[in-house]
Design a protein around this motif. Structure first.
Motif, PDB file in Angstrom:
ATOM      1  N   ASP A   1       0.798  -1.240   0.000  1.00  0.00           N
ATOM      2  CA  ASP A   1       0.000   0.000   0.000  1.00  0.00           C
ATOM      3  C   ASP A   1       0.828   1.286   0.000  1.00  0.00           C
ATOM      4  OD1 ASP A   1      -2.449  -1.135  -0.314  1.00  0.00           O
ATOM      5  OD2 ASP A   1      -3.187  -0.763   1.710  1.00  0.00           O
ATOM      6  N   HIS A   2       2.137   1.167  -0.202  1.00  0.00           N
ATOM      7  CA  HIS A   2       2.968   2.364  -0.335  1.00  0.00           C
ATOM      8  C   HIS A   2       3.276   2.583  -1.807  1.00  0.00           C
ATOM      9  CE1 HIS A   2       3.818   2.818   4.000  1.00  0.00           C
ATOM     10  NE2 HIS A   2       3.642   1.503   4.016  1.00  0.00           N
ATOM     11  N   LEU A   3       3.051   3.795  -2.255  1.00  0.00           N
ATOM     12  CA  LEU A   3       3.320   4.095  -3.659  1.00  0.00           C
ATOM     13  C   LEU A   3       4.829   4.135  -3.879  1.00  0.00           C
ATOM     14  CD1 LEU A   3       2.221   4.931  -6.470  1.00  0.00           C
ATOM     15  CD2 LEU A   3       2.353   7.306  -5.709  1.00  0.00           C
ATOM     16  N   ILE A   4       5.327   3.280  -4.758  1.00  0.00           N
ATOM     17  CA  ILE A   4       6.776   3.309  -4.979  1.00  0.00           C
ATOM     18  C   ILE A   4       7.137   3.832  -6.361  1.00  0.00           C
ATOM     19  CG2 ILE A   4       7.285   1.542  -3.249  1.00  0.00           C
ATOM     20  CD1 ILE A   4       7.721  -0.422  -5.539  1.00  0.00           C
ATOM     21  N   LYS A   5       6.166   3.864  -7.255  1.00  0.00           N
ATOM     22  CA  LYS A   5       6.462   4.476  -8.550  1.00  0.00           C
ATOM     23  C   LYS A   5       5.155   4.836  -9.251  1.00  0.00           C
ATOM     24  CE  LYS A   5       8.787   3.806 -12.952  1.00  0.00           C
ATOM     25  NZ  LYS A   5       9.327   2.827 -13.906  1.00  0.00           N
ATOM     26  N   LYS A   6       5.160   5.960  -9.887  1.00  0.00           N
ATOM     27  CA  LYS A   6       3.998   6.320 -10.697  1.00  0.00           C
ATOM     28  C   LYS A   6       4.513   7.078 -11.912  1.00  0.00           C
ATOM     29  CE  LYS A   6      -0.448   8.723 -10.292  1.00  0.00           C
ATOM     30  NZ  LYS A   6      -0.209  10.087 -10.802  1.00  0.00           N
ATOM     31  N   THR A   7       4.178   6.593 -13.069  1.00  0.00           N
ATOM     32  CA  THR A   7       4.600   7.314 -14.273  1.00  0.00           C
ATOM     33  C   THR A   7       3.482   8.276 -14.665  1.00  0.00           C
ATOM     34  OG1 THR A   7       3.661   5.653 -15.742  1.00  0.00           O
ATOM     35  CG2 THR A   7       5.954   5.339 -15.105  1.00  0.00           C
ATOM     36  N   SER A   8       3.861   9.324 -15.325  1.00  0.00           N
ATOM     37  CA  SER A   8       2.809  10.287 -15.658  1.00  0.00           C
ATOM     38  C   SER A   8       2.287  10.070 -17.072  1.00  0.00           C
ATOM     39  CB  SER A   8       3.289  11.720 -15.471  1.00  0.00           C
ATOM     40  OG  SER A   8       4.558  11.874 -16.010  1.00  0.00           O
ATOM     41  N   LEU A   9       1.135  10.609 -17.303  1.00  0.00           N
ATOM     42  CA  LEU A   9       0.507  10.531 -18.623  1.00  0.00           C
ATOM     43  C   LEU A   9       1.296  11.362 -19.615  1.00  0.00           C
ATOM     44  CD1 LEU A   9      -3.078  11.195 -17.277  1.00  0.00           C
ATOM     45  CD2 LEU A   9      -2.397   9.063 -18.403  1.00  0.00           C
ATOM     46  N   SER A  10       1.068  11.103 -20.861  1.00  0.00           N
ATOM     47  CA  SER A  10       1.709  11.927 -21.890  1.00  0.00           C
ATOM     48  C   SER A  10       1.175  13.355 -21.802  1.00  0.00           C
ATOM     49  CB  SER A  10       1.400  11.356 -23.270  1.00  0.00           C
ATOM     50  OG  SER A  10       0.028  11.514 -23.553  1.00  0.00           O
ATOM     51  N   ASP A  11       1.950  14.308 -22.283  1.00  0.00           N
ATOM     52  CA  ASP A  11       1.521  15.707 -22.263  1.00  0.00           C
ATOM     53  C   ASP A  11       0.216  15.877 -23.026  1.00  0.00           C
ATOM     54  OD1 ASP A  11       3.691  16.315 -20.777  1.00  0.00           O
ATOM     55  OD2 ASP A  11       4.916  17.029 -22.462  1.00  0.00           O
ATOM     56  N   ASP A  12       0.095  15.100 -24.100  1.00  0.00           N
ATOM     57  CA  ASP A  12      -1.107  15.169 -24.917  1.00  0.00           C
ATOM     58  C   ASP A  12      -2.350  14.806 -24.098  1.00  0.00           C
ATOM     59  OD1 ASP A  12      -2.693  15.245 -27.327  1.00  0.00           O
ATOM     60  OD2 ASP A  12      -2.671  13.046 -27.254  1.00  0.00           O
ATOM     61  N   LEU A  13      -2.249  13.687 -23.363  1.00  0.00           N
ATOM     62  CA  LEU A  13      -3.397  13.257 -22.558  1.00  0.00           C
ATOM     63  C   LEU A  13      -3.666  14.244 -21.430  1.00  0.00           C
ATOM     64  CD1 LEU A  13      -2.872   9.376 -22.408  1.00  0.00           C
ATOM     65  CD2 LEU A  13      -4.579  10.638 -23.735  1.00  0.00           C
ATOM     66  N   LYS A  14      -2.599  14.762 -20.844  1.00  0.00           N
ATOM     67  CA  LYS A  14      -2.769  15.760 -19.778  1.00  0.00           C
ATOM     68  C   LYS A  14      -3.485  16.988 -20.330  1.00  0.00           C
ATOM     69  CE  LYS A  14       1.335  14.796 -17.005  1.00  0.00           C
ATOM     70  NZ  LYS A  14       2.707  15.280 -16.850  1.00  0.00           N
ATOM     71  N   ALA A  15      -3.056  17.400 -21.517  1.00  0.00           N
ATOM     72  CA  ALA A  15      -3.653  18.591 -22.130  1.00  0.00           C
ATOM     73  C   ALA A  15      -5.133  18.379 -22.411  1.00  0.00           C
ATOM     74  CB  ALA A  15      -2.909  18.949 -23.408  1.00  0.00           C
ATOM     75  N   LYS A  16      -5.483  17.132 -22.686  1.00  0.00           N
ATOM     76  CA  LYS A  16      -6.895  16.832 -22.957  1.00  0.00           C
ATOM     77  C   LYS A  16      -7.717  16.736 -21.678  1.00  0.00           C
ATOM     78  CE  LYS A  16      -6.316  14.383 -27.336  1.00  0.00           C
ATOM     79  NZ  LYS A  16      -5.953  13.069 -27.916  1.00  0.00           N
ATOM     80  N   GLY A  17      -7.030  16.811 -20.544  1.00  0.00           N
ATOM     81  CA  GLY A  17      -7.755  16.827 -19.282  1.00  0.00           C
ATOM     82  C   GLY A  17      -7.846  15.484 -18.569  1.00  0.00           C
ATOM     83  N   VAL A  18      -7.116  14.497 -19.069  1.00  0.00           N
ATOM     84  CA  VAL A  18      -7.132  13.195 -18.394  1.00  0.00           C
ATOM     85  C   VAL A  18      -6.411  13.317 -17.055  1.00  0.00           C
ATOM     86  CG1 VAL A  18      -6.432  10.774 -18.552  1.00  0.00           C
ATOM     87  CG2 VAL A  18      -7.101  12.016 -20.621  1.00  0.00           C
ATOM     88  N   LEU A  19      -6.980  12.717 -16.044  1.00  0.00           N
ATOM     89  CA  LEU A  19      -6.346  12.730 -14.726  1.00  0.00           C
ATOM     90  C   LEU A  19      -6.033  11.296 -14.308  1.00  0.00           C
ATOM     91  CD1 LEU A  19      -8.828  15.123 -12.848  1.00  0.00           C
ATOM     92  CD2 LEU A  19      -6.623  15.752 -13.887  1.00  0.00           C
ATOM     93  N   TYR A  20      -4.836  11.112 -13.810  1.00  0.00           N
ATOM     94  CA  TYR A  20      -4.460   9.799 -13.276  1.00  0.00           C
ATOM     95  C   TYR A  20      -3.773  10.091 -11.944  1.00  0.00           C
ATOM     96  CZ  TYR A  20      -2.186   5.195 -12.996  1.00  0.00           C
ATOM     97  OH  TYR A  20      -1.761   3.967 -12.590  1.00  0.00           O
ATOM     98  N   LEU A  21      -4.500   9.829 -10.866  1.00  0.00           N
ATOM     99  CA  LEU A  21      -4.084  10.352  -9.565  1.00  0.00           C
ATOM    100  C   LEU A  21      -3.996   9.261  -8.506  1.00  0.00           C
ATOM    101  CD1 LEU A  21      -6.841  13.128  -9.549  1.00  0.00           C
ATOM    102  CD2 LEU A  21      -4.427  13.533 -10.130  1.00  0.00           C
ATOM    103  N   SER A  22      -3.074   9.439  -7.584  1.00  0.00           N
ATOM    104  CA  SER A  22      -3.137   8.649  -6.357  1.00  0.00           C
ATOM    105  C   SER A  22      -4.223   9.279  -5.491  1.00  0.00           C
ATOM    106  CB  SER A  22      -1.794   8.674  -5.639  1.00  0.00           C
ATOM    107  OG  SER A  22      -1.536   9.981  -5.176  1.00  0.00           O
ATOM    108  N   ILE A  23      -4.640   8.580  -4.436  1.00  0.00           N
ATOM    109  CA  ILE A  23      -5.683   9.163  -3.587  1.00  0.00           C
ATOM    110  C   ILE A  23      -5.178  10.455  -2.938  1.00  0.00           C
ATOM    111  CG2 ILE A  23      -7.230   8.736  -1.630  1.00  0.00           C
ATOM    112  CD1 ILE A  23      -6.962   5.712  -2.280  1.00  0.00           C
ATOM    113  N   GLN A  24      -3.909  10.441  -2.531  1.00  0.00           N
ATOM    114  CA  GLN A  24      -3.341  11.651  -1.926  1.00  0.00           C
ATOM    115  C   GLN A  24      -3.371  12.821  -2.917  1.00  0.00           C
ATOM    116  OE1 GLN A  24      -1.805  11.965   1.518  1.00  0.00           O
ATOM    117  NE2 GLN A  24      -2.536  13.964   0.808  1.00  0.00           N
TER     118      GLN A  24
END
Lengths: 428, 254
Positions: free
Chosen positions: A85-108
């Motif tokens: 239950d400890h986050l040890i790695k999270k990769t981020s979305l592509s800039d394109d997806l971020k720009a489109k408003g996609v969110l990929y989040l930890s609960i924190q």
């Protein structure tokens, strides 16, 4: 009343209340017994949940190992890796997806950056299939989780992958996957449950809530491959609105005992929902599967196919209910459970059910349990194929109609390999 | 000893004798037809040779090129060079034709060797084309949803891919229309040669118009009662199996 302590930083008041409610439910709801209709033939409740505790931060050695082994596919849109239950790695979305408003989040991250979104959707769907008590335990402890928000019209090609690992003796993990797919969006995700070692007995109480809004396409796959000491609950709810296309597919390989509650609520017309599960049970494993297809709107389709292959003295329980509300006319709802017994000592239980309040519907349920047909086997052998390879072909062939539904060639290969690895040793 | 040789074979199912002192030798290079009324033991013979475990062999021998295959596992018998084309090929869900034949070919390789995939598919496609089987069939589940003719063509495809020394074809003509019958027969005729023997089990003479046998045997009540050349098939067709019963029933009555 004991107040549950905030587990994450700056938890809002509403979350604190949900945690308190969870603690309360966990404490007050009775431990299930085999006399409960929802727990017939099951034994998972005999595991004392109180013995399992959240784990402290894993060692850097464990983290490294975990990262190395989190290699399901070469390509993904983003990944999160949790260990105990400890986050040890999270990769981020592509800039394109971020720009489109996609969110990929930890609960924190969701607490910090998108509290309104979290408040609207988080921990809103409990289970109605018997594990309400354990949902309470999940709510009171949950800190590891992935929240995916796909805005209107956005299609994401590669899967989002969430890895949830355990590595601690008597460790409790409460993984949470939340997917919100807005209109005309398209998303595919994979959750992988795994153990870093073969020896630790852990408990996992995972919850997933999927919100498929009008016309959204969602395909969620789950690979449950914990070690064979672990006890696993998987409490999944999908809300399907009008004209959605929702598929979920569960590959169940691991755990000493695994309880899988999967409910789909169809709240809009024109929805098309598929629920697939494939299980290889061996030794003394117990896979307890409870499903609920609720049709609250007319003109929708739900189709369930659960296939289990059983070796040794393993057990499976399938209990499914289709409920069609009054007014949900022209519903097509199907439920099929097929069990392949590869050992006379194995035990497959099947409890299909229908509850139909509309009069113009097509509903069917069916369950079959059988052995390998000796004539089929003879046919394969007569071509020079050895007994072991013939059995392998037949068992893998048994799952093929579900594997066929997968949307990526590399995932198909991965899943075939996982299946073969699991049962090959059993065949002679 | 270049032959498939069956000597004094006695076979029972649940104490009921089916084959009675059965004798037959098929030399390499020859095509033998085995004809006879229903229930005389033709299919039992085919399954016993292929190693089916449901039958009790009480005495006799089956030798393939001088090696006994009686009592061997079906996969061993297949690897020794025998092929049985089934009367009712089974449907195997989720196992594609391509993977199935590949597994069968792979099983003939030495441990550790793998089949050359490119060469395999080239051969598979060529043979499918010859049998007029759509190439799309490679990914279809074995025999699942196939018509009678498609199933039989698929049997001949497997036979041709595995290149056996001896082929037993059990009622391959049943369920075939005339076009499929011609295609299947062409496939078989292409495989005829000095290094291969055939046993064509059939109820009707029709198939033997396309696959001309060297020898025709008439089987009745668990044994061969009469043998002749290809003309015998026509004679049988003309006279009917009642003639067989009338002529050959008496000697078996104790």
């Amino acid at each position: 009343m004991n107040n549950t302590q905030a587990i994450l930083k700056s938890e809002p008041k509403w979350l604190e209340e949900l945690r308190n409610q969870g603690t309360q439910d966990y404490k007050t709801l009775p431990v299930p017994t085999a006399k409960d209709e929802n727990w017939r033939f099951a034994s998972l409740f005999s595991t004392e949940a109180a013995e399992f505790k959240p784990s402290s931060e894993p060692s850097s050695q464990s983290k490294d190992l975990c990262l190395k082994q989190s290699q399901l596919l070469d390509q993904s849109s983003a990944e999160s890796i949790y260990l105990d239950d400890h986050l040890i790695k999270k990769t981020s979305l592509s800039d394109d997806l971020k720009a489109k408003g996609v969110l990929y989040l930890s609960i924190q991250e969701a607490i910090d950056e998108h509290p309104d979104l979290l408040k609207k959707y988080f921990l809103k769907q409990s289970t109605e299939l018997g594990s309400e008590k354990y949902f309470g335990l999940h709510a009171s402890h949950v800190k590891a989780g992935s929240i995916l928000y796909v805005p209107k019209g956005v299609e994401i090609e590669d899967s989002i992958i969430n890895y949830y690992w355990t590595d601690t003796e008597k460790g409790l993990i409460c993984p949470h996957t939340l997917i919100i797919a807005e209109a005309h969006s398209k998303i595919s995700t994979i959750d992988v449950f795994n153990s870093l070692s073969d020896s630790n007995q852990a408990m996992s109480i995972s919850v997933s809530n999927i919100y498929a809004h009008e016309t959204a396409h969602v395909f969620r796959k789950v690979i449950q491959n914990f070690n064979t000491k672990t006890v696993s609950f998987q409490l999944d709810t999908t809300i399907a609105e009008k004209d959605t296309s929702v598929k979920n597919l569960a590959l169940n390989l691991g755990s000493a005992k695994a309880r899988f509650e999967n409910q789909v609520k169809i709240n809009g017309s024109g929805a098309h929902v598929k629920m697939y599960s494939l299980t290889v049970a061996e030794d003394q494993q117990e896979f307890d599967q409870r499903t609920f297809q609720t049709h609250n709107a007319p003109n929708s389709v739900s189709d369930l196919l659960y296939k289990n292959a059983l070796f040794d003295t393993s057990r499976t329980i399938f209990s499914g209910l289709i409920q069609v509300a009054e007014g949900a006319q022209q519903t097509d709802a199907y439920q099929t459970n097929r069990n392949l017994l590869l050992d006379p000592r194995a035990d497959a239980n099947s409890l299909p059910g229908l509850e139909i309040l509309a009069n113009d519907v097509k509903c069917s349920h069916g369950a079959t349990t059988g052995n390998i047909d000796p004539e089929e086997l003879f046919y394969l052998l007569s071509r020079g194929i050895s007994h072991r390879v013939a059995m392998q072909l037949i068992v893998l062939g048994f799952f093929e109609e579900i594997i066929d539904e997968l949307d990526s060639e590399s995932l198909i290969n991965t899943i075939r390999t996982l299946l073969e690895t699991k049962f090959s040793a059993k065949l002679s | 000893m270049h032959s498939l040789e069956i000597k004094n074979l006695n076979v029972s199912i649940e104490d009921q004798p089916i084959l009675k002192d059965f004798n037959l030798t098929i030399p390499k290079g020859e095509v033998h037809a085995l004809m006879g009324p229903n229930g005389t033991g033709k299919s039992t013979l085919a399954k016993v040779i292929a190693g089916h475990e449901d039958y009790e062999v009480t005495s006799g021998s089956i030798e393939l090129d001088g090696q006994s295959i009686l009592g061997n596992e079906p996969d061993e018998i297949s690897q020794a060079g025998l092929f049985l084309a089934f009367q009712y090929p089974l449907e195997i869900p989720g196992v594609s034709i391509a993977n199935f034949i590949r597994a069968a070919k792979q099983s003939r390789l030495e441990e550790g060797n793998t089949l050359d995939a490119v060469a395999y598919y080239k051969e598979l496609y060529e043979k499918m084309d010859a049998l007029k089987i759509d190439r799309k069939f490679t990914s279809r589940s074995l025999n699942e949803g196939f018509s009678g003719g498609e199933k039989k063509r698929c049997e001949v495809l497997q036979m041709s891919m595995l290149e056996p020394k001896y082929c037993i074809m059990d009622e391959t003509d049943s369920g075939l229309d005339i076009d499929a019958l011609k295609i299947v027969s062409e496939g078989v005729n292409l495989m005829r040669g000095p290094d291969r023997g055939f046993l064509i089990i059939t109820h009707y003479q029709r198939l033997l118009d396309y696959i001309i046998p060297d020898v025709v045997h008439v089987m009745f009540d668990g044994r061969i009662v009469h043998s002749g050349n290809a003309q015998l098939a026509h004679e049988l067709e003309a006279k009917g199996y009642d003639w067989v019963k009338e002529t050959f029933a008496s000697p078996t009555v104790q």
